[in-house]
Motif scaffolding. Structure first.
Motif, PDB file in Angstrom:
ATOM      1  N   PRO A  16       0.832  -1.199   0.000  1.00 31.68           N
ATOM      2  CA  PRO A  16       0.000   0.000   0.000  1.00 31.68           C
ATOM      3  C   PRO A  16       0.875   1.261   0.000  1.00 31.68           C
ATOM      4  O   PRO A  16       2.114   1.173   0.017  1.00 31.68           O
ATOM      5  N   ILE A  17       0.245   2.403   0.018  1.00 30.98           N
ATOM      6  CA  ILE A  17       0.969   3.667  -0.003  1.00 30.98           C
ATOM      7  C   ILE A  17       1.785   3.869   1.277  1.00 30.98           C
ATOM      8  O   ILE A  17       2.750   4.637   1.304  1.00 30.98           O
ATOM      9  N   GLN A  18       1.448   3.156   2.337  1.00 31.22           N
ATOM     10  CA  GLN A  18       2.221   3.242   3.588  1.00 31.22           C
ATOM     11  C   GLN A  18       3.574   2.529   3.480  1.00 31.22           C
ATOM     12  O   GLN A  18       4.431   2.712   4.334  1.00 31.22           O
ATOM     13  N   ASN A  19       3.749   1.705   2.451  1.00 30.36           N
ATOM     14  CA  ASN A  19       4.976   0.939   2.304  1.00 30.36           C
ATOM     15  C   ASN A  19       5.928   1.593   1.299  1.00 30.36           C
ATOM     16  O   ASN A  19       6.926   2.171   1.669  1.00 30.36           O
ATOM     17  N   LEU A  20       5.611   1.469   0.018  1.00 31.16           N
ATOM     18  CA  LEU A  20       6.440   2.011  -1.069  1.00 31.16           C
ATOM     19  C   LEU A  20       7.883   1.496  -1.017  1.00 31.16           C
ATOM     20  O   LEU A  20       8.849   2.262  -0.905  1.00 31.16           O
ATOM     21  N   PRO A  21       8.052   0.176  -1.112  1.00 34.10           N
ATOM     22  CA  PRO A  21       9.408  -0.385  -1.136  1.00 34.10           C
ATOM     23  C   PRO A  21      10.070  -0.153  -2.489  1.00 34.10           C
ATOM     24  O   PRO A  21       9.407   0.015  -3.514  1.00 34.10           O
ATOM     25  N   TYR A  22      11.393  -0.167  -2.473  1.00 36.09           N
ATOM     26  CA  TYR A  22      12.178   0.129  -3.680  1.00 36.09           C
ATOM     27  C   TYR A  22      12.728  -1.158  -4.292  1.00 36.09           C
ATOM     28  O   TYR A  22      13.138  -2.086  -3.583  1.00 36.09           O
ATOM     29  N   GLY A  23      12.767  -1.178  -5.619  1.00 35.58           N
ATOM     30  CA  GLY A  23      13.356  -2.292  -6.346  1.00 35.58           C
ATOM     31  C   GLY A  23      13.911  -1.815  -7.666  1.00 35.58           C
ATOM     32  O   GLY A  23      13.862  -0.625  -8.000  1.00 35.58           O
ATOM     33  N   VAL A  24      14.444  -2.737  -8.443  1.00 32.62           N
ATOM     34  CA  VAL A  24      14.963  -2.451  -9.779  1.00 32.62           C
ATOM     35  C   VAL A  24      14.335  -3.445 -10.746  1.00 32.62           C
ATOM     36  O   VAL A  24      14.232  -4.639 -10.440  1.00 32.62           O
ATOM     37  N   PHE A  25      13.921  -2.959 -11.901  1.00 31.15           N
ATOM     38  CA  PHE A  25      13.178  -3.809 -12.829  1.00 31.15           C
ATOM     39  C   PHE A  25      13.492  -3.454 -14.273  1.00 31.15           C
ATOM     40  O   PHE A  25      14.041  -2.391 -14.567  1.00 31.15           O
ATOM     41  N   LYS A  26      13.149  -4.384 -15.158  1.00 35.67           N
ATOM     42  CA  LYS A  26      13.140  -4.142 -16.602  1.00 35.67           C
ATOM     43  C   LYS A  26      11.684  -4.151 -17.065  1.00 35.67           C
ATOM     44  O   LYS A  26      10.971  -5.139 -16.817  1.00 35.67           O
ATOM     45  N   PRO A  27      11.223  -3.105 -17.744  1.00 35.39           N
ATOM     46  CA  PRO A  27       9.831  -3.089 -18.219  1.00 35.39           C
ATOM     47  C   PRO A  27       9.539  -4.200 -19.225  1.00 35.39           C
ATOM     48  O   PRO A  27       8.433  -4.727 -19.276  1.00 35.39           O
ATOM     49  N   GLU A  28      10.541  -4.544 -20.012  1.00 35.99           N
ATOM     50  CA  GLU A  28      10.383  -5.606 -21.013  1.00 35.99           C
ATOM     51  C   GLU A  28      11.756  -6.167 -21.340  1.00 35.99           C
ATOM     52  O   GLU A  28      12.788  -5.522 -21.060  1.00 35.99           O
ATOM     53  N   PRO A  29      11.829  -7.362 -21.920  1.00 36.33           N
ATOM     54  CA  PRO A  29      13.130  -7.953 -22.243  1.00 36.33           C
ATOM     55  C   PRO A  29      13.952  -7.035 -23.137  1.00 36.33           C
ATOM     56  O   PRO A  29      13.442  -6.452 -24.094  1.00 36.33           O
ATOM     57  N   GLY A  30      15.226  -6.894 -22.796  1.00 37.12           N
ATOM     58  CA  GLY A  30      16.112  -6.066 -23.593  1.00 37.12           C
ATOM     59  C   GLY A  30      16.155  -4.612 -23.194  1.00 37.12           C
ATOM     60  O   GLY A  30      17.026  -3.861 -23.649  1.00 37.12           O
ATOM     61  N   SER A  31      15.241  -4.187 -22.340  1.00 36.85           N
ATOM     62  CA  SER A  31      15.232  -2.796 -21.906  1.00 36.85           C
ATOM     63  C   SER A  31      16.246  -2.582 -20.788  1.00 36.85           C
ATOM     64  O   SER A  31      16.762  -3.531 -20.193  1.00 36.85           O
ATOM     65  N   GLU A  32      16.532  -1.324 -20.498  1.00 38.59           N
ATOM     66  CA  GLU A  32      17.505  -0.999 -19.470  1.00 38.59           C
ATOM     67  C   GLU A  32      16.884  -1.116 -18.077  1.00 38.59           C
ATOM     68  O   GLU A  32      15.729  -0.727 -17.878  1.00 38.59           O
ATOM     69  N   PRO A  33      17.633  -1.620 -17.104  1.00 37.13           N
ATOM     70  CA  PRO A  33      17.116  -1.650 -15.730  1.00 37.13           C
ATOM     71  C   PRO A  33      16.905  -0.230 -15.209  1.00 37.13           C
ATOM     72  O   PRO A  33      17.648   0.683 -15.563  1.00 37.13           O
ATOM     73  N   ARG A  34      15.881  -0.077 -14.369  1.00 38.78           N
ATOM     74  CA  ARG A  34      15.645   1.216 -13.741  1.00 38.78           C
ATOM     75  C   ARG A  34      14.966   1.032 -12.393  1.00 38.78           C
ATOM     76  O   ARG A  34      14.284   0.021 -12.168  1.00 38.78           O
ATOM     77  N   PRO A  35      15.150   1.999 -11.472  1.00 38.94           N
ATOM     78  CA  PRO A  35      14.541   1.893 -10.143  1.00 38.94           C
ATOM     79  C   PRO A  35      13.032   2.113 -10.195  1.00 38.94           C
ATOM     80  O   PRO A  35      12.513   2.826 -11.059  1.00 38.94           O
ATOM     81  N   GLY A  36      12.355   1.479  -9.243  1.00 40.28           N
ATOM     82  CA  GLY A  36      10.915   1.660  -9.118  1.00 40.28           C
ATOM     83  C   GLY A  36      10.473   1.447  -7.688  1.00 40.28           C
ATOM     84  O   GLY A  36      11.254   0.993  -6.844  1.00 40.28           O
ATOM     85  N   VAL A  37       9.230   1.797  -7.407  1.00 39.86           N
ATOM     86  CA  VAL A  37       8.606   1.453  -6.130  1.00 39.86           C
ATOM     87  C   VAL A  37       7.349   0.644  -6.419  1.00 39.86           C
ATOM     88  O   VAL A  37       6.710   0.803  -7.461  1.00 39.86           O
ATOM     89  N   ALA A  38       7.000  -0.221  -5.475  1.00 43.72           N
ATOM     90  CA  ALA A  38       5.794  -1.038  -5.609  1.00 43.72           C
ATOM     91  C   ALA A  38       4.618  -0.298  -4.988  1.00 43.72           C
ATOM     92  O   ALA A  38       4.717   0.220  -3.881  1.00 43.72           O
ATOM     93  N   ILE A  39       3.495  -0.277  -5.727  1.00 43.44           N
ATOM     94  CA  ILE A  39       2.246   0.267  -5.201  1.00 43.44           C
ATOM     95  C   ILE A  39       1.122  -0.652  -5.676  1.00 43.44           C
ATOM     96  O   ILE A  39       0.856  -0.735  -6.870  1.00 43.44           O
ATOM     97  N   GLY A  40       0.519  -1.397  -4.756  1.00 44.44           N
ATOM     98  CA  GLY A  40      -0.497  -2.374  -5.131  1.00 44.44           C
ATOM     99  C   GLY A  40       0.080  -3.418  -6.059  1.00 44.44           C
ATOM    100  O   GLY A  40       1.126  -4.028  -5.779  1.00 44.44           O
ATOM    101  N   ASP A  41      -0.565  -3.609  -7.207  1.00 44.08           N
ATOM    102  CA  ASP A  41      -0.101  -4.570  -8.205  1.00 44.08           C
ATOM    103  C   ASP A  41       0.718  -3.909  -9.301  1.00 44.08           C
ATOM    104  O   ASP A  41       0.891  -4.473 -10.389  1.00 44.08           O
ATOM    105  N   TYR A  42       1.232  -2.719  -9.028  1.00 43.00           N
ATOM    106  CA  TYR A  42       1.957  -1.942 -10.036  1.00 43.00           C
ATOM    107  C   TYR A  42       3.354  -1.573  -9.554  1.00 43.00           C
ATOM    108  O   TYR A  42       3.650  -1.555  -8.359  1.00 43.00           O
ATOM    109  N   VAL A  43       4.187  -1.253 -10.534  1.00 42.55           N
ATOM    110  CA  VAL A  43       5.514  -0.694 -10.286  1.00 42.55           C
ATOM    111  C   VAL A  43       5.526   0.718 -10.852  1.00 42.55           C
ATOM    112  O   VAL A  43       5.154   0.935 -12.011  1.00 42.55           O
ATOM    113  N   LEU A  44       5.928   1.684 -10.038  1.00 40.76           N
ATOM    114  CA  LEU A  44       6.064   3.060 -10.494  1.00 40.76           C
ATOM    115  C   LEU A  44       7.502   3.278 -10.949  1.00 40.76           C
ATOM    116  O   LEU A  44       8.443   3.121 -10.165  1.00 40.76           O
ATOM    117  N   ASP A  45       7.673   3.650 -12.224  1.00 35.97           N
ATOM    118  CA  ASP A  45       8.982   3.855 -12.824  1.00 35.97           C
ATOM    119  C   ASP A  45       9.550   5.195 -12.350  1.00 35.97           C
ATOM    120  O   ASP A  45       9.096   6.267 -12.771  1.00 35.97           O
TER     121      ASP A  45
END
Length: 427
Positions: A16-45
């Motif tokens: 939830p919005i009380q958490n907002l943990p940080y991670g690193v992800f690729k939006p799709e294969p071959g794309s560059e890694p970038r930081p994000g936060v988790a919110i519900g079932d989504y990743v905010l780029d």
């Protein structure tokens, strides 16, 4: 007033919005890694949020920390920058703030379904140390191998014991773990056993991600060491107990540990965990002054381990524990690590060691749960003393708030067989 996000978040979600943990992800294969936060079932780029100029505070306005392939630069900025980022993100994601909510184009680009992205290691881990901080785990291991008269060595109550682990074999949740080979105790007058480990185990742990480091030769004061910890992840420090038992005298763990360590993809910050701070157990005898904390605390994080046995579909819970059972706190661990002048660096990982509780159902590894294989553990339709090929182990961790959770998601890995050896003399 309860903080609420415009992003729909299920009541059982870990993010939830009380958490907002940080991670690193690729939006799709071959794309560059970038930081994000988790919110519900989504990743905010966060790279797109930064590109849009929405981090406009004094610490982050001119920083490129979110235009990096890992979080090391961001975690190295320190607590003022972390707090600024958290405040900004909670405002942007709140249901009363139109900046992101009503910007359809940016929202669609920056909020990505979690199931469609590839999660990566969130930090480049330069060094990894693993502690032995649970009194219940230490006592159980001592009872098994030394007997009740010397279950816990006297030094354990004065010093947070640890060993230097292998950073190169730390992998992200979902990565298969290859059963290691090595030597085991000889029987009778034979040579040592050599082959695939016969006593492969999980270890229920958490790990602290180091933020700002310290200069070589300059220890960190225990009462400010929390400012050097960005957050926590779940960790499974897989262990080959037979290899470990044969090799650990006199220098400690080596090949029995270094073949693989799994961490969860999301780093939950200490700021998100603060509402769940919990008084640490009383330490007797009192620790030496450099380890004496003015406010000694753990966190009330419920932990669980499940196993999906090979050939089965359903997971079976084998243990439930809690981070609050730790004897040595994560801040004491960090302070002790630096007391000799050792310099920690952003992204370093400090494992807690196995987190066992006082009851048998809260033991944090199969070594304890089966008492070194003496009693089989009953799973759904089968039994285990140690892990077999095809078994999948899933760690979860969660704090229960008032109407919301602050969780870590999953930390999982499946055991696959040792591959055939080539060019190695077997006899």
């Amino acid at each position: 007033m309860v903080l609420k996000s415009f992003v729909e978040v299920h009541p059982d979600s870990h993010f939830p919005i009380q958490n907002l943990p940080y991670g690193v992800f690729k939006p799709e294969p071959g794309s560059e890694p970038r930081p994000g936060v988790a919110i519900g079932d989504y990743v905010l780029d966060l790279s797109l949020i930064a590109l849009a100029g929405l981090f406009d505070g004094p610490y982050l306005k001119n920083s490129d920390c979110f235009n990096q392939p890992n979080l090391n630069k961001f975690v190295g900025l320190g607590r003022p920058a972390w707090k600024e980022a958290r405040t900004t993100l909670q405002k942007l994601l709140s249901d009363s703030e139109p900046t992101l909510r009503d910007n359809t184009s940016l929202r669609q680009k920056a909020l990505l379904p979690m199931v469609k992205v590839q999660m990566l290691l969130p930090v480049a881990i330069g060094d990894y140390s693993d502690f032995f901080a649970s009194k219940h785990h230490a006592r159980n291991c001592g009872l098994m191998f030394r007997g009740p008269e010397n279950a816990i060595n006297p030094n354990w109550f004065h010093i947070p014991i640890a060993y230097h682990g292998r950073a190169s074999s730390i992998v992200i949740s979902g990565t298969d773990i290859i059963r290691p080979r090595g030597q085991g105790h000889p029987t009778a007058n034979s040579l040592p056993y050599f082959g695939p480990s016969r006593k492969l185990d999980f270890e229920l742990e958490m790990a602290a991600v180091v933020g700002p480091g310290n200069e070589l030769g300059k220890p960190v004061d225990v009462n400010v060491s929390a400012d050097h910890i960005f957050g926590l992840v779940l960790m499974n420090d897989w262990s080959a107990r037979d290899i470990q038992a044969w090799e650990y005298m006199p220098l400690g763990p080596f090949l029995g540990k270094s073949f693989g360590t799994t961490i969860s993809p999301w780093i939950v910050t200490l700021d998100a965990l603060e509402p769940f701070a919990f008084d640490a157990p009383e330490q007797n005898p009192p620790p030496l002054p450099y380890l004496a904390e003015k406010n000694s605390k753990n966190y009330d994080i419920s932990l669980q381990v499940s196993i999906i046995p090979a050939g089965h579909e359903d997971a079976c819970t084998v243990t439930r524990s809690n981070l609050k059972h730790l004897y040595w706190t994560i801040t004491q661990q960090l302070a002790h690590h630096t007391i000799n002048g050792c310099n920690l660096r952003p992204g370093d990982l400090l494992g807690t060691g196995t987190i066992s509780g006082p009851e048998p159902e809260s033991y944090g590894c199969l070594l304890e749960l089966t008492w070194n294989g003496q009693k089989a553990l009953s799973l759904t339709g089968t039994t285990r003393t140690f892990l077999e090929d095809g078994d999948e182990v899933i760690l979860t961790g969660c704090c229960k708030g008032d109407g919301y959770n602050v969780g870590f998601g999953e930390c999982s890995g499946k055991i696959i067989p040792s591959p055939p050896l080539k060019h190695v003399e077997l006899s």
